[in-house]
Design a protein around this motif. Structure first.
Motif, short mmCIF file in Angstrom:
data_model
loop_
_atom_site.label_atom_id
_atom_site.label_comp_id
_atom_site.label_asym_id
_atom_site.label_seq_id
_atom_site.Cartn_x
_atom_site.Cartn_y
_atom_site.Cartn_z
N ALA A 29 33.10 52.28 28.01
CA ALA A 29 32.25 51.14 28.34
C ALA A 29 33.01 50.26 29.32
CB ALA A 29 31.90 50.35 27.08
N PHE A 30 32.30 49.45 30.09
CA PHE A 30 32.97 48.55 31.02
C PHE A 30 32.31 47.18 31.00
CE2 PHE A 30 29.62 50.37 33.61
CZ PHE A 30 29.14 49.27 34.31
N ASP A 31 33.04 46.23 31.50
CA ASP A 31 32.54 44.86 31.63
C ASP A 31 33.14 44.27 32.90
OD1 ASP A 31 31.29 42.44 31.09
OD2 ASP A 31 32.85 41.75 29.72
N THR A 32 32.38 43.44 33.58
CA THR A 32 32.90 42.74 34.76
C THR A 32 32.66 41.25 34.59
OG1 THR A 32 30.80 42.93 35.97
CG2 THR A 32 32.41 44.68 36.30
N LYS B 219 25.27 44.83 37.12
CA LYS B 219 24.20 45.61 37.73
C LYS B 219 24.54 45.99 39.17
CE LYS B 219 20.26 43.79 35.17
NZ LYS B 219 19.03 43.02 35.31
N LEU B 220 25.13 45.06 39.89
CA LEU B 220 25.41 45.31 41.31
C LEU B 220 26.38 46.47 41.52
CD1 LEU B 220 25.83 41.70 42.75
CD2 LEU B 220 24.00 43.31 43.24
N PHE B 221 27.39 46.58 40.67
CA PHE B 221 28.44 47.56 40.90
C PHE B 221 28.53 48.63 39.81
CE2 PHE B 221 29.66 43.68 43.13
CZ PHE B 221 29.73 44.19 44.42
N ASN C 196 36.82 43.22 50.00
CA ASN C 196 35.92 44.37 50.06
C ASN C 196 35.78 44.86 48.61
OD1 ASN C 196 34.80 46.98 50.20
ND2 ASN C 196 35.64 47.30 52.25
N VAL C 197 34.73 44.41 47.94
CA VAL C 197 34.59 44.62 46.50
C VAL C 197 34.56 46.11 46.16
CG1 VAL C 197 33.13 44.18 44.49
CG2 VAL C 197 33.45 42.40 46.22
N SER C 198 33.82 46.90 46.90
CA SER C 198 33.71 48.33 46.59
C SER C 198 35.07 49.03 46.68
CB SER C 198 32.70 49.00 47.52
OG SER C 198 32.54 50.35 47.17
N GLU C 199 35.81 48.75 47.74
CA GLU C 199 37.16 49.35 47.90
C GLU C 199 38.10 48.90 46.78
OE1 GLU C 199 39.22 48.74 51.59
OE2 GLU C 199 37.67 49.76 52.74
N ASP C 200 38.01 47.62 46.44
CA ASP C 200 38.91 47.09 45.41
C ASP C 200 38.56 47.62 44.03
OD1 ASP C 200 40.20 45.82 47.43
OD2 ASP C 200 39.47 43.82 46.95
N ILE C 201 37.27 47.84 43.76
CA ILE C 201 36.87 48.45 42.49
C ILE C 201 37.44 49.87 42.41
CG2 ILE C 201 34.89 49.43 41.26
CD1 ILE C 201 33.33 46.90 42.01
N GLN C 202 37.32 50.61 43.51
CA GLN C 202 37.85 51.98 43.52
C GLN C 202 39.36 52.00 43.27
OE1 GLN C 202 36.96 54.24 47.05
NE2 GLN C 202 37.44 56.17 46.06
N LYS C 203 40.08 51.10 43.94
CA LYS C 203 41.54 51.03 43.76
C LYS C 203 41.88 50.63 42.33
CE LYS C 203 45.64 48.58 45.50
NZ LYS C 203 46.38 48.85 44.33
N ALA C 204 41.17 49.65 41.79
CA ALA C 204 41.44 49.19 40.43
C ALA C 204 41.20 50.31 39.42
CB ALA C 204 40.54 47.99 40.10
N ILE C 205 40.12 51.05 39.58
CA ILE C 205 39.81 52.14 38.65
C ILE C 205 40.85 53.24 38.77
CG2 ILE C 205 38.14 53.99 38.22
CD1 ILE C 205 35.95 51.85 38.78
N ARG C 206 41.23 53.58 39.98
CA ARG C 206 42.27 54.61 40.17
C ARG C 206 43.56 54.20 39.47
NH1 ARG C 206 43.44 54.29 45.55
NH2 ARG C 206 45.20 52.99 45.00
N ILE D 124 31.18 51.78 39.62
CA ILE D 124 32.18 51.82 38.56
C ILE D 124 32.11 53.15 37.81
CG2 ILE D 124 32.86 50.78 36.34
CD1 ILE D 124 31.92 48.06 37.59
N VAL D 125 30.91 53.58 37.46
CA VAL D 125 30.75 54.84 36.73
C VAL D 125 31.17 56.01 37.61
CG1 VAL D 125 29.06 56.39 35.67
CG2 VAL D 125 29.00 53.95 35.15
N LYS D 126 30.76 56.02 38.87
CA LYS D 126 31.11 57.14 39.76
C LYS D 126 32.62 57.25 39.95
CE LYS D 126 30.96 58.79 44.50
NZ LYS D 126 32.26 59.40 44.33
N PHE D 127 33.27 56.14 40.29
CA PHE D 127 34.72 56.17 40.51
C PHE D 127 35.46 56.54 39.22
CE2 PHE D 127 33.92 52.71 43.91
CZ PHE D 127 33.68 53.66 44.88
N SER D 128 34.97 56.04 38.09
CA SER D 128 35.60 56.37 36.80
C SER D 128 35.43 57.85 36.48
CB SER D 128 35.00 55.52 35.68
OG SER D 128 35.28 54.16 35.89
N ASN D 129 34.23 58.40 36.71
CA ASN D 129 34.01 59.83 36.46
C ASN D 129 34.95 60.68 37.31
OD1 ASN D 129 32.01 59.38 34.57
ND2 ASN D 129 30.33 59.67 36.01
#
Length: 194
Positions: free
Chosen positions: A95-98, A64-66, A173-183, A70-75
């Motif tokens: 679909a995603f899971d964390t 829920k938090l992210f 920095n969770v948000s930055e790391d999520i973006q890097k991971a998705i990229r 996750i959807v925005k960076f993935s899109n």
């Protein structure tokens, strides 16, 4: 003048070395992916996101938090690959899971040995005994994980999956790391539409 130039060069080199050391010590996001054998991903051009339906999934606080990020960076990454969103009749469903899991790492201190040896022409006799070190140390840490799955809409077959994991610390920095991971994950998705 010559001394000042030498000092400036030494300071610059020292700064570069410090930056490299700090960069090497920062936690890294590790990513990977796997395509199902025999699947032609080029025929999938539209997608939608799965709506979580079960109560267990809906109650996961870390999702829920992210979820929005996750959807925005993935899109954004899927658009770079040429995919378009179609919530009415998509070719594929993502679909995603964390997860955040407690982990344990063990390390052993080096052993210090003291030895005595005697030698001569054609022979050597010696021995040693450990005197210190060798202690095992346990370190507890948390590992954050992100999984993204791509399914065929009609057959519900898993087509592709990407995953990322990282050691989580107070500096993360969770948000930055999520973006890097998705990229990095979607760079591994073996399709590019025109």
């Amino acid at each position: 003048m010559k001394q000042e130039t030498s000092n400036a060069i030494l300071i610059s080199i020292g700064g570069v070395i410090i930056c490299l050391i700090l960069y090497a010590c920062t936690p890294s996001v590790y990513t990977s992916s796997k395509k199902t054998k025999g699947v032609d991903l080029n025929k999938y051009k539209t997608y939608a996101w799965a709506k979580p339906g079960d109560p267990e999934h809906a109650s996961k606080q870390d999702d829920k938090l992210f979820a929005g990020s996750i959807v925005k960076f993935s899109n954004d990454e899927l658009a770079k690959k040429g995919f378009t969103i179609d919530e009415e009749n998509p070719d594929a469903i993502f679909a995603f899971d964390t997860r955040v899991e407690d982990k344990v790492a063990y390390s052993q201190a080096p052993t210090v040995n003291v030895g005595v040896g005697f030698g001569g022409p054609g022979y050597y006799v010696g021995g040693y005994a450990p005197v210190a070190g060798g202690q095992m140390t346990q370190t507890n840490y948390q590992e954050g994980m992100l999984f993204i799955y791509m399914y065929d809409t009609k057959t519900e077959q898993l087509l592709w999956r990407g995953w990322a994991h990282e050691k989580v610390t107070y500096k993360t920095n969770v948000s930055e790391d999520i973006q890097k991971a998705i990229r990095d994950m979607f760079m591994r998705l073996p399709v590019k539409h025109k």
